[in-house]
Design an enzyme around this catalytic site. Structure first.
Site, short mmCIF file in Angstrom:
data_model
loop_
_atom_site.label_atom_id
_atom_site.label_comp_id
_atom_site.label_asym_id
_atom_site.label_seq_id
_atom_site.Cartn_x
_atom_site.Cartn_y
_atom_site.Cartn_z
CB SER A 195 -2.01 -6.05 -5.16
OG SER A 195 -0.75 -5.43 -5.21
CE LYS A 219 3.79 -2.05 -1.83
NZ LYS A 219 2.62 -1.17 -1.99
N GLY A 220 2.68 -4.64 -5.21
CA GLY A 220 3.07 -4.21 -6.55
C GLY A 220 4.57 -4.28 -6.75
CG LEU A 270 3.70 1.43 -7.42
CD1 LEU A 270 3.96 1.77 -8.88
CD2 LEU A 270 3.02 0.07 -7.31
CG ASN A 307 -0.20 -5.58 -8.48
OD1 ASN A 307 0.49 -4.60 -8.74
ND2 ASN A 307 -1.52 -5.57 -8.60
CB CYS A 360 1.89 3.04 -13.34
SG CYS A 360 1.72 1.58 -12.34
CB THR A 407 -9.45 -1.54 2.90
OG1 THR A 407 -8.91 -0.96 1.71
CG2 THR A 407 -9.34 -0.56 4.04
#
Lengths: 389, 297
Positions: A90, A114-115, A142, A168, A199, A335
């Site tokens: 994610s 992506k979140g 986020l 995600n 979070c 990454t």
């Protein structure tokens, strides 16, 4: 207890399971969400035929006797089967479309998007990323268009893909998580949910869900109640002991764990002598965190019986093999995609080659080989407790 | 042209200014499709500690010879790794990326404004403009004479005007001081440089329409039609376009690392919506939260 309905009491061994795993006596995932026994015949493993991947060295093999078909599929449960154990993490692969023709998404085991939050978020002020020795820090905050936009804009695209897309999900309260999960439930193209519980929990004074076993279990159970989607929960490494948290998440009904999220860190701008990132704090990822993530997968694998998807600093096949050895069933590349977008697909090919080289028909035999042997099924290993400095 | 991942061979590497390098690579796939303002994302070979690629503007791209050049300053291990490359070495290049400068077909006079290494961002536009028969003035600012970009590396047709902070060459002061002298002559302006320079430039051009008064009569671009925020059409009408810099992760729009705040209250990705922006698209003043609050009202 309702949330424990899938617990396996007498392991049903799949045909792909190896003697090593049988000896380890793991409670193996053998049922899906409806409680029916999963047999190889009911799954649809994507078989990689010799030479299909186009990897160097495989082409020559086709002239000889064809090797046994290779099954790299991974069954997470609740009907979620990855064609192979290489996923993309994610936040590093957007919504799967950004890399365009450079990457063939259908060769990837699964994509974690992506979140996604209930409402759109603009994220943190820049700079948001910086390179650090062997890794990078990010504090995107986020940024995302909100769950409704994701469902409208991206899910229809995902539906046409062979690869599975896992959304995600992030939030600031249990209510947020539950509402996002509720909206994602039943959306065509959404294959599963990965909860990002790193979070701040606004309801609990900003404490992260991920660092408290009861909060982590609570949010998992709440989401479990509203969706039949396969549910992965992403562990944070920023805890003293991950095991009670992992156990609480398993008990709350998660189908799998993702280990691990980024390590909390900061960077200083040497010229200005002030925090470099706009948000001061960032999450460290990349090869720098691999030993930490390996340790956490190793610890977690000994206390839970649900599958673990490993993540942390994977840049080559060797890293994937190490994560499998400490008990992960699959691995996410994050990454390293920034440096080499083609890495995930190449890892699939290299893993297939490695299995053939070892004479295996599946990567299952590579899973858990570095874990201490267990005497009885479910008994915790003493070594896992002792090793800690 | 869609982005590609290509292997490029180093042909020439020169230190043209102190700590500033100009490197030429043979990459015909990129040289033929790239436009001024776009960039490449290059992988460093030192993968032990460097996990990110490095973004470089196309400094030049020649479709005939298949050569592209990049111009960079050595600021750390990544850029230093590039200086150790030798002719024949190959690098892994992702590109072309980002959106290019948009020149209005009616623009005859282009003003390019570059601060220091910002020359790398606008250099290629000079080639494109001259090829299309336009006139180009390049205003260049540096700290001192020893950091002034060599005029020998520019096409002869470019009128080159220099400002230095210490007055050791050309105008003493900032390059933005020179802009008002050319604002009536210029049909469009294109700039690249440090953020404070671009912010100052945005203030300089803000009052341009008023200052020019009747001179703009009949030449007002857009004619009342408003184009969507950030659209190519809207940019083509903007008097000033700027090429922005930001710490970058993926460079394809996936990671959302390289944003600048837009005046619409939405973070704009330098790699995807940029690196070129219309000057009105970027929130130059105020903190992140102030801009958000303003955009909400």
């Amino acid at each position: 207890m309702k949330s424990r309905k899938r617990v396996v009491t007498s392991p049903v061994v799949r045909s792909t399971i190896t003697p090593k795993r049988q000896r380890a006596g793991w409670p193996l995932r053998a049922t899906n969400s409806r409680g029916s026994v999963s047999t190889p015949g009911t799954r649809s493993p994507v078989r990689i035929e010799p030479g299909r991947g186009g990897a160097p060295g495989t082409a020559g093999a086709t002239t000889e006797a064809p090797p046994a078909p290779l099954d790299l599929s991974v069954d997470i449960g609740r009907g979620l089967v990855f064609a192979n154990p290489i996923l993309v993490a994610s936040g590093t692969f957007g919504y799967g479309i950004e890399y365009g023709d450079v990457v063939d998404v259908n060769r990837i085991g699964a994509i974690c998007c992506k979140g996604t939050t209930l409402k759109p978020r603009v994220g943190n002020p820049p700079p948001r990323v910086t390179e650090t020795p062997g890794g990078m820090l990010n504090s995107i905050g986020l940024q995302n268009p909100g769950v409704n936009a994701v469902i409208e804009k991206y899910a229809p695209l995902w539906q046409a893909w062979q690869t599975k897309v896992i959304v995600n999900v992030a939030g600031e309260s249990v209510v947020d998580y539950v509402e996002v999960a509720r909206r994602l439930d039943g959306v065509p193209g959404v294959a599963g949910i990965e909860l990002n519980i790193s979070c701040p929990n606004v309801g609990k004074g900003g404490l992260q869900f991920a660092i408290d076993a009861s909060a982590a279990g609570g949010v998992t159970a709440a989401v479990r109640r509203v969706t039949d989607l396969p549910l992965l929960v992403k562990l944070s490494p920023n805890v003293a002991d991950v095991r009670p948290i992992a156990k609480a998440i398993e008990d709350a009904g998660a189908d799998a764990l993702t280990a691990v999220n980024t390590l909390s860190g900061i960077a200083v701008d040497p010229g200005r002598r002030r925090p470099l990132l706009g948000n001061v704090f960032g999450g460290l990822s990349g090869p720098a965190i691999k030993p930490v993530a390996l340790r956490i997968v190793y610890e977690t694998a000994q206390v839970v019986s649900i599958p673990i998807v490993a993540i942390g600093g994977i840049t080559e096949l060797r890293d994937v093999l190490e994560y499998l050895a400490v008990g992960a069933v699959a691995a996410q590349v994050g990454t390293a995609i920034f440096a080499d977008p083609t890495l995930p697909v190449r890892l699939v090919d290299e893993l297939a080659d490695e299995c053939r080289r070892l004479g295996l028909t599946s990567h299952q035999a590579l899973i858990g080989t570095a874990l201490p042997a267990r005497r009885g099924s479910g008994a915790a290993s003493a070594k896992g407790v002792e090793y800690r400095p | 042209m869609t982005m590609r991942l290509v292997s490029a061979e180093l042909v020439d590497s020169r230190e043209i200014l102190p700590d500033q390098w100009l490197q030429s690579f043979h990459a015909p796939e990129l040289a033929s499709g790239a436009r001024a303002g776009q960039f490449v994302h290059v992988r460093t070979g030192d993968l032990s500690g460097l996990v990110l690629r490095r973004p470089f503007s196309f400094n030049t791209a020649d479709p005939v010879t298949g050569m592209i050049t990049i111009h960079f300053r050595t600021v750390g291990r990544g850029t230093e790794w590039f200086t150790r490359l030798r002719p024949g070495d190959r690098i892994d290049v992702l590109g072309p990326l980002g959106r290019p400068f948009e020149v209005d077909p009616r623009s005859r006079h282009l003003l390019l404004v570059a601060g220091g290494l910002g020359i790398a961002g606008v250099r290629m536009l000079a080639d494109e403009a001259l090829r299309d028969g336009r006139q180009v003035v390049l205003l260049f600012g540096a700290a001192s004479a020893r950091e002034v970009y060599p005029s020998s590396l520019l096409p002869d047709e470019v009128e080159y005007v220099v400002a230095t902070d210490d007055g050791s060459l050309g105008h003493r002061g900032y390059v933005t001081d020179l802009v008002p002298q050319y604002e009536a002559w210029a049909d469009q302006a294109f700039a690249c440089g440090p953020h404070p320079m671009l912010a100052a430039l945005s203030r300089v051009v803000a009052g341009r329409r008023e200052r020019m008064g009747v001179a703009t009569l009949g030449r007002k671009r857009g004619g009342g039609r408003s184009d969507a925020f950030g659209s190519t059409a809207a940019r083509r009408k903007a008097f000033l376009q700027v090429s922005m810099e930001q710490n970058m992760g993926c460079a394809v729009g996936a990671c959302l690392g390289c944003v600048v705040m837009g005046t619409n209250g939405q973070p704009q990705r330098v790699c995807r919506e940029g690196p070129v922006f219309g000057v009105d698209e970027v929130a130059w003043e105020g903190t992140w939260s102030q801009v958000l609050a303003e955009a909400a009202t």
